[in-house]
Design an enzyme around this catalytic site. Structure first.
Site, PDB file in Angstrom:
ATOM      1  N   SER A   2      70.067  72.413  68.999  1.00  0.00           N
ATOM      2  CA  SER A   2      71.156  72.596  68.176  1.00  0.00           C
ATOM      3  C   SER A   2      70.484  73.143  66.737  1.00  0.00           C
ATOM      4  O   SER A   2      69.807  72.471  66.287  1.00  0.00           O
ATOM      5  CB  SER A   2      72.161  71.467  68.060  1.00  0.00           C
ATOM      6  OG  SER A   2      72.945  71.717  66.989  1.00  0.00           O
ATOM      7  N   TYR A  42      72.840  62.676  66.185  1.00  0.00           N
ATOM      8  CA  TYR A  42      72.725  63.927  66.716  1.00  0.00           C
ATOM      9  C   TYR A  42      71.334  64.605  66.401  1.00  0.00           C
ATOM     10  O   TYR A  42      70.494  65.484  66.902  1.00  0.00           O
ATOM     11  CB  TYR A  42      74.062  64.705  66.431  1.00  0.00           C
ATOM     12  CG  TYR A  42      74.105  65.847  67.202  1.00  0.00           C
ATOM     13  CD1 TYR A  42      74.570  65.975  68.425  1.00  0.00           C
ATOM     14  CD2 TYR A  42      73.930  67.279  66.497  1.00  0.00           C
ATOM     15  CE1 TYR A  42      74.710  67.224  69.155  1.00  0.00           C
ATOM     16  CE2 TYR A  42      74.261  68.263  67.130  1.00  0.00           C
ATOM     17  CZ  TYR A  42      74.495  68.200  68.605  1.00  0.00           C
ATOM     18  OH  TYR A  42      74.697  69.545  69.256  1.00  0.00           O
TER      19      TYR A  42
HETATM   20  P1  NAD Z   1      81.229  70.081  75.977  1.00  0.00           P
HETATM   21  O1  NAD Z   1      81.788  68.788  75.334  1.00  0.00           O
HETATM   22  O2  NAD Z   1      82.492  71.024  76.005  1.00  0.00           O
HETATM   23  O3  NAD Z   1      80.341  69.907  77.107  1.00  0.00           O
HETATM   24  C1  NAD Z   1      79.277  68.897  77.205  1.00  0.00           C
HETATM   25  C2  NAD Z   1      79.423  68.463  78.745  1.00  0.00           C
HETATM   26  O4  NAD Z   1      78.304  67.529  78.963  1.00  0.00           O
HETATM   27  C3  NAD Z   1      80.674  68.021  79.292  1.00  0.00           C
HETATM   28  O5  NAD Z   1      81.137  68.382  80.480  1.00  0.00           O
HETATM   29  C4  NAD Z   1      80.351  66.315  79.309  1.00  0.00           C
HETATM   30  O6  NAD Z   1      81.013  65.493  80.414  1.00  0.00           O
HETATM   31  C5  NAD Z   1      78.747  66.511  79.804  1.00  0.00           C
HETATM   32  N1  NAD Z   1      78.110  65.195  79.630  1.00  0.00           N
HETATM   33  C6  NAD Z   1      78.162  64.403  78.680  1.00  0.00           C
HETATM   34  N2  NAD Z   1      77.427  63.153  78.483  1.00  0.00           N
HETATM   35  C7  NAD Z   1      77.063  63.375  79.885  1.00  0.00           C
HETATM   36  C8  NAD Z   1      75.953  62.493  80.638  1.00  0.00           C
HETATM   37  N3  NAD Z   1      75.591  61.371  80.189  1.00  0.00           N
HETATM   38  N4  NAD Z   1      75.526  63.173  81.889  1.00  0.00           N
HETATM   39  C9  NAD Z   1      76.098  64.108  82.338  1.00  0.00           C
HETATM   40  N5  NAD Z   1      77.006  65.072  81.779  1.00  0.00           N
HETATM   41  C10 NAD Z   1      77.307  64.665  80.479  1.00  0.00           C
HETATM   42  O7  NAD Z   1      80.466  70.473  74.706  1.00  0.00           O
HETATM   43  P2  NAD Z   1      79.410  71.887  74.579  1.00  0.00           P
HETATM   44  O8  NAD Z   1      79.243  72.227  73.168  1.00  0.00           O
HETATM   45  O9  NAD Z   1      79.659  72.766  75.598  1.00  0.00           O
HETATM   46  O10 NAD Z   1      78.027  70.992  74.937  1.00  0.00           O
HETATM   47  C11 NAD Z   1      76.879  71.575  75.623  1.00  0.00           C
HETATM   48  C12 NAD Z   1      75.596  71.495  74.680  1.00  0.00           C
HETATM   49  O11 NAD Z   1      75.612  72.368  73.584  1.00  0.00           O
HETATM   50  C13 NAD Z   1      75.403  70.045  74.197  1.00  0.00           C
HETATM   51  O12 NAD Z   1      73.957  69.797  74.251  1.00  0.00           O
HETATM   52  C14 NAD Z   1      75.657  70.331  72.640  1.00  0.00           C
HETATM   53  O13 NAD Z   1      75.232  69.488  71.968  1.00  0.00           O
HETATM   54  C15 NAD Z   1      75.193  71.856  72.662  1.00  0.00           C
HETATM   55  N6  NAD Z   1      75.614  72.278  71.251  1.00  0.00           N
HETATM   56  C16 NAD Z   1      76.969  72.595  71.022  1.00  0.00           C
HETATM   57  C17 NAD Z   1      77.276  73.341  69.930  1.00  0.00           C
HETATM   58  C18 NAD Z   1      78.971  73.365  69.865  1.00  0.00           C
HETATM   59  O14 NAD Z   1      79.365  74.010  68.836  1.00  0.00           O
HETATM   60  N7  NAD Z   1      79.681  73.254  70.720  1.00  0.00           N
HETATM   61  C19 NAD Z   1      76.544  73.593  68.717  1.00  0.00           C
HETATM   62  C20 NAD Z   1      74.970  73.177  68.817  1.00  0.00           C
HETATM   63  C21 NAD Z   1      74.619  72.580  70.307  1.00  0.00           C
END
Ligand code: NAD
Length: 259
Positions: free
Chosen positions: A147, A160
């Site tokens: 991220s 984080y």
């Molecule tokens: P999201 O919350 O929509 O999806 C995350 C998914 O991970 C969910 O389906 C959740 O149930 C699953 N999850 C959580 N804990 C878990 C566990 N212990 N075991 C298995 N699955 C688990 O959010 P997202 O943004 O799609 O997140 C995806 C990745 O992208 C993450 O690693 C997040 O840190 C990263 N990210 C997102 C953003 C953003 O702006 N959305 C920015 C930077 C990084």
């Protein structure tokens, strides 16, 4: 040019929602067999793939638990016949709804441990068993999820930032250890991305957040889409990036490079 993943076996964690779900659907649309894993039932993703004529199998798994991560990776390889690609996308962080933002002096140990457990330990556990499988095969490509928050440290994000910085370190270590084993390991580092639960919660919890970020934090002045991130994941997973390993690719409108 569209990607062609026909005949490829792809594992995606965090596949029930957001970027992971979008990636699972895209890999399936490009012809891959997909193992969709999540702590929440990823059945909706599997049904959407099947409805579009693709092949997918669901795994309910908490990646923070080594035994569950191992069973999930081994089960995915068994179901799909092997493992060509793994996208380790599961992740959590403060979003003002599920986990509160807090300065380090107020961050709760339980939230800290949970974030470290999923983002850093979970990435390690998945990576470990994916590498064991891919070393046996002699090929594979892995994409971890960092991220911009692991490079530019926003106040209030406590665990984080260090976990996402740790994902980059793990990625480089794994890339070095496996470069001669035919396995590439890279990371995608999204910035604020529309359509995810994480960002929906963040925007609902703080009305002015979106505008402030567009005005002052993101050089391109806009949030990314899940498709922007998935495009990078597909490139890093495909032979088109065949000479790239140990890379962390920011998809963040320039946020990591802001002055
Ligand atoms: P999201 O919350 O929509 O999806 C995350 C998914 O991970 C969910 O389906 C959740 O149930 C699953 N999850 C959580 N804990 C878990 C566990 N212990 N075991 C298995 N699955 C688990 O959010 P997202 O943004 O799609 O997140 C995806 C990745 O992208 C993450 O690693 C997040 O840190 C990263 N990210 C997102 C953003 C953003 O702006 N959305 C920015 C930077 C990084």
């Amino acid at each position: 040019m569209a990607y062609d993943f026909r005949g490829k076996a792809v594992l995606v964690t965090g596949a029930a929602s957001g970027i992971g779900r979008a990636a699972a659907l895209s890999f399936a649309k490009a012809g891959a067999g997909v193992a969709a894993a999540d702590i929440s039932d990823p059945g909706g993703t599997v049904e959407a793939i099947a409805a579009a004529g693709g092949t997918a199998v669901a795994f309910v798994c908490d990646v923070a638990d080594e035994g569950q991560a191992r069973e999930m990776v081994e089960g995915a390889a068994r179901s799909l016949g092997r493992l060509d690609i793994a996208f380790n996308c599961a992740g959590i962080g403060p979003d003002g709804a599920r986990i509160p933002y807090a300065p380090l002096t107020e961050a709760r140990a339980e939230d800290w441990h949970r974030i470290v457990g999923v983002n850093l330990n979970g990435c390690f556990f998945c990576l470990k068993y994916e590498l064991i499988q891919m070393q046996r095969q002699g090929f594979g490509a892995i994409v971890n999820t960092g991220s911009t928050g692991g490079y530019r440290f926003a106040p209030g994000f406590h665990a984080y930032a260090p976990t996402k910085a740790g994902v980059v370190a793990l990625t480089e270590l794994a890339a070095n250890e496996n470069a001669r084993a035919g396995i590439r390991v890279n990371a995608v580092c999204p910035g604020p991305t529309y359509g995810t639960q994480l960002m929906n919660n963040s925007i609902s919890a703080d009305e002015g957040l979106e505008q402030r970020m567009k005005d002052a934090v993101i050089p391109m002045g806009k949030f990314g889409s899940m498709e922007d991130v998935v495009e990078a994941v597909m490139w890093l997973s495909s032979d088109r990036s065949g000479h790239t390993t140990g890379q962390s690719l920011f998809v963040d409108g320039g946020m990591h490079a802001r002055p």
